[in-house]
Design a protein around this motif. Structure first.
Motif, mmCIF file in Angstrom:
data_model
loop_
_atom_site.group_PDB
_atom_site.id
_atom_site.type_symbol
_atom_site.label_atom_id
_atom_site.label_comp_id
_atom_site.label_asym_id
_atom_site.label_seq_id
_atom_site.Cartn_x
_atom_site.Cartn_y
_atom_site.Cartn_z
ATOM 1 N N ASP A 154 0.816 -1.308 -0.150
ATOM 2 C CA ASP A 154 0.220 0.087 -0.032
ATOM 3 C C ASP A 154 1.092 1.294 0.117
ATOM 4 O O ASP A 154 0.539 2.311 -0.798
ATOM 5 C CB ASP A 154 -0.924 0.126 1.224
ATOM 6 C CG ASP A 154 -1.772 -1.071 1.015
ATOM 7 O OD1 ASP A 154 -2.226 -1.367 0.115
ATOM 8 O OD2 ASP A 154 -2.756 -1.346 2.180
ATOM 9 N N THR A 155 2.040 1.308 0.908
ATOM 10 C CA THR A 155 2.932 2.413 0.944
ATOM 11 C C THR A 155 3.592 2.459 -0.618
ATOM 12 O O THR A 155 3.539 3.680 -0.943
ATOM 13 C CB THR A 155 3.837 2.281 1.808
ATOM 14 O OG1 THR A 155 3.192 1.968 3.197
ATOM 15 C CG2 THR A 155 4.785 3.414 1.987
ATOM 16 N N ALA A 214 2.385 1.832 -3.563
ATOM 17 C CA ALA A 214 1.381 2.151 -4.488
ATOM 18 C C ALA A 214 1.146 3.678 -4.265
ATOM 19 O O ALA A 214 0.825 4.287 -5.148
ATOM 20 C CB ALA A 214 0.075 1.274 -4.294
ATOM 21 N N SER A 215 1.073 4.097 -2.827
ATOM 22 C CA SER A 215 0.728 5.526 -2.660
ATOM 23 C C SER A 215 1.904 6.218 -3.098
ATOM 24 O O SER A 215 1.682 7.300 -3.719
ATOM 25 C CB SER A 215 0.827 5.579 -1.189
ATOM 26 O OG SER A 215 0.896 6.980 -0.692
ATOM 27 N N TYR A 216 3.284 5.980 -2.854
ATOM 28 C CA TYR A 216 4.321 6.651 -3.334
ATOM 29 C C TYR A 216 4.478 6.775 -4.989
ATOM 30 O O TYR A 216 4.694 8.003 -5.641
ATOM 31 C CB TYR A 216 5.938 6.058 -2.888
ATOM 32 C CG TYR A 216 5.880 6.433 -1.513
ATOM 33 C CD1 TYR A 216 5.603 7.550 -0.861
ATOM 34 C CD2 TYR A 216 6.593 5.325 -0.669
ATOM 35 C CE1 TYR A 216 6.178 7.806 0.415
ATOM 36 C CE2 TYR A 216 6.868 5.815 0.494
ATOM 37 C CZ TYR A 216 6.689 7.004 1.162
ATOM 38 O OH TYR A 216 7.066 7.257 2.490
ATOM 39 N N ALA A 217 3.888 5.820 -5.554
ATOM 40 C CA ALA A 217 4.314 5.283 -7.184
ATOM 41 C C ALA A 217 3.133 6.488 -7.619
ATOM 42 O O ALA A 217 3.197 7.367 -8.637
ATOM 43 C CB ALA A 217 3.993 4.029 -7.465
ATOM 44 N N LYS A 218 1.897 6.417 -6.938
ATOM 45 C CA LYS A 218 0.823 7.355 -7.339
ATOM 46 C C LYS A 218 1.179 8.795 -7.232
ATOM 47 O O LYS A 218 0.693 9.584 -8.219
ATOM 48 C CB LYS A 218 -0.345 6.943 -6.536
ATOM 49 C CG LYS A 218 -1.623 7.735 -7.056
ATOM 50 C CD LYS A 218 -3.028 7.422 -6.159
ATOM 51 C CE LYS A 218 -4.092 8.411 -6.432
ATOM 52 N NZ LYS A 218 -5.244 8.058 -5.691
ATOM 53 N N ASP A 219 1.804 9.294 -6.284
ATOM 54 C CA ASP A 219 2.222 10.489 -5.601
ATOM 55 C C ASP A 219 3.076 10.885 -6.758
ATOM 56 O O ASP A 219 3.140 11.983 -7.384
ATOM 57 C CB ASP A 219 2.516 10.525 -4.257
ATOM 58 C CG ASP A 219 2.974 11.868 -3.918
ATOM 59 O OD1 ASP A 219 2.187 12.867 -4.443
ATOM 60 O OD2 ASP A 219 3.945 12.351 -3.460
ATOM 61 N N TYR A 234 3.672 9.836 -9.878
ATOM 62 C CA TYR A 234 2.955 9.955 -11.161
ATOM 63 C C TYR A 234 2.031 11.333 -11.252
ATOM 64 O O TYR A 234 2.320 11.901 -12.149
ATOM 65 C CB TYR A 234 2.213 8.857 -11.401
ATOM 66 C CG TYR A 234 1.254 8.960 -12.718
ATOM 67 C CD1 TYR A 234 2.179 8.830 -13.839
ATOM 68 C CD2 TYR A 234 0.116 9.073 -12.898
ATOM 69 C CE1 TYR A 234 1.526 8.758 -15.179
ATOM 70 C CE2 TYR A 234 -0.479 9.001 -14.110
ATOM 71 C CZ TYR A 234 0.131 8.957 -15.248
ATOM 72 O OH TYR A 234 -0.385 9.112 -16.452
ATOM 73 N N GLU A 235 1.424 11.600 -9.987
ATOM 74 C CA GLU A 235 0.716 12.768 -10.152
ATOM 75 C C GLU A 235 1.567 14.096 -10.109
ATOM 76 O O GLU A 235 1.109 15.078 -10.685
ATOM 77 C CB GLU A 235 -0.273 12.810 -8.892
ATOM 78 C CG GLU A 235 -1.227 11.757 -8.935
ATOM 79 C CD GLU A 235 -2.159 11.678 -7.801
ATOM 80 O OE1 GLU A 235 -1.958 12.308 -6.774
ATOM 81 O OE2 GLU A 235 -3.110 10.803 -7.908
ATOM 82 N N HIS A 236 2.689 13.962 -9.696
ATOM 83 C CA HIS A 236 3.442 15.074 -9.518
ATOM 84 C C HIS A 236 4.897 15.176 -10.341
ATOM 85 O O HIS A 236 5.893 15.520 -9.982
ATOM 86 C CB HIS A 236 3.716 15.575 -7.898
ATOM 87 C CG HIS A 236 2.598 15.709 -7.086
ATOM 88 N ND1 HIS A 236 2.006 16.761 -7.316
ATOM 89 C CD2 HIS A 236 2.133 14.857 -6.148
ATOM 90 C CE1 HIS A 236 0.899 16.583 -6.393
ATOM 91 N NE2 HIS A 236 1.129 15.422 -5.681
ATOM 92 N N ARG A 237 4.646 14.328 -11.434
ATOM 93 C CA ARG A 237 6.011 14.033 -12.290
ATOM 94 C C ARG A 237 6.636 15.290 -12.717
ATOM 95 O O ARG A 237 7.956 15.343 -12.785
ATOM 96 C CB ARG A 237 5.529 13.012 -13.242
ATOM 97 C CG ARG A 237 4.578 13.517 -14.227
ATOM 98 C CD ARG A 237 4.229 12.288 -15.160
ATOM 99 N NE ARG A 237 3.198 12.628 -16.111
ATOM 100 C CZ ARG A 237 1.757 12.736 -15.938
ATOM 101 N NH1 ARG A 237 1.335 12.292 -14.494
ATOM 102 N NH2 ARG A 237 1.091 13.069 -16.968
#
Length: 125
Positions: free
Chosen positions: A59-60, A62-67, A69-72
């Motif tokens: 979960d952590t 995935a959270s880091y990857a999503k963050d 990606y969103e702020h690339r």
């Protein structure tokens, strides 16, 4: 909390109780059965803890990857700024590092293919 942790703790507690009953009655079979149940409960509890840890780590991540990606765009810009600042602060060191990387790449690209070692025995037949 994982169900394996709950069931494992319950088994461990039941095993301790069974072992205590075996100790009071001086019954070796009940003592051994209690110890086996206690060990099985402890193992199941550890398995549940491991599953929880893996789930939390996934979960952590995935959270880091999503963050990321969103702020690339921000991440790339901040990296570029940091690189530019490092080059401005130490231009000679940056030049030497770039030259070393280029030299290593040139060596890798122009390397001769490996040949097998000559054989010891020759066949003259």
């Amino acid at each position: 909390m994982d169900k394996d942790r709950i069931f494992g703790t319950a088994k461990e507690f039941a095993g301790k109780a069974e072992g205590a009953v075996g100790d009071m009655t001086d019954d070796k079979q009940t003592q051994a059965s209690g110890r086996v149940r206690e060990a099985a409960g402890a193992a199941q509890d550890l398995y549940g803890q491991a599953k929880d840890t893996v789930r939390d780590a996934a979960d952590t991540a995935a959270s880091y990857a999503k963050d990321a990606y969103e702020h690339r765009g921000e991440t790339i810009r901040s990296g570029q700024k940091a690189m530019a600042q490092t080059v401005q602060d130490n231009p000679l060191g940056s030049l030497l590092i770039a030259g070393g990387i280029g030299f290593a790449l040139a060596l890798l690209m122009t390397r001769q293919p490996r040949r097998p070692p000559p054989s010891r025995w020759r066949y003259y037949g």
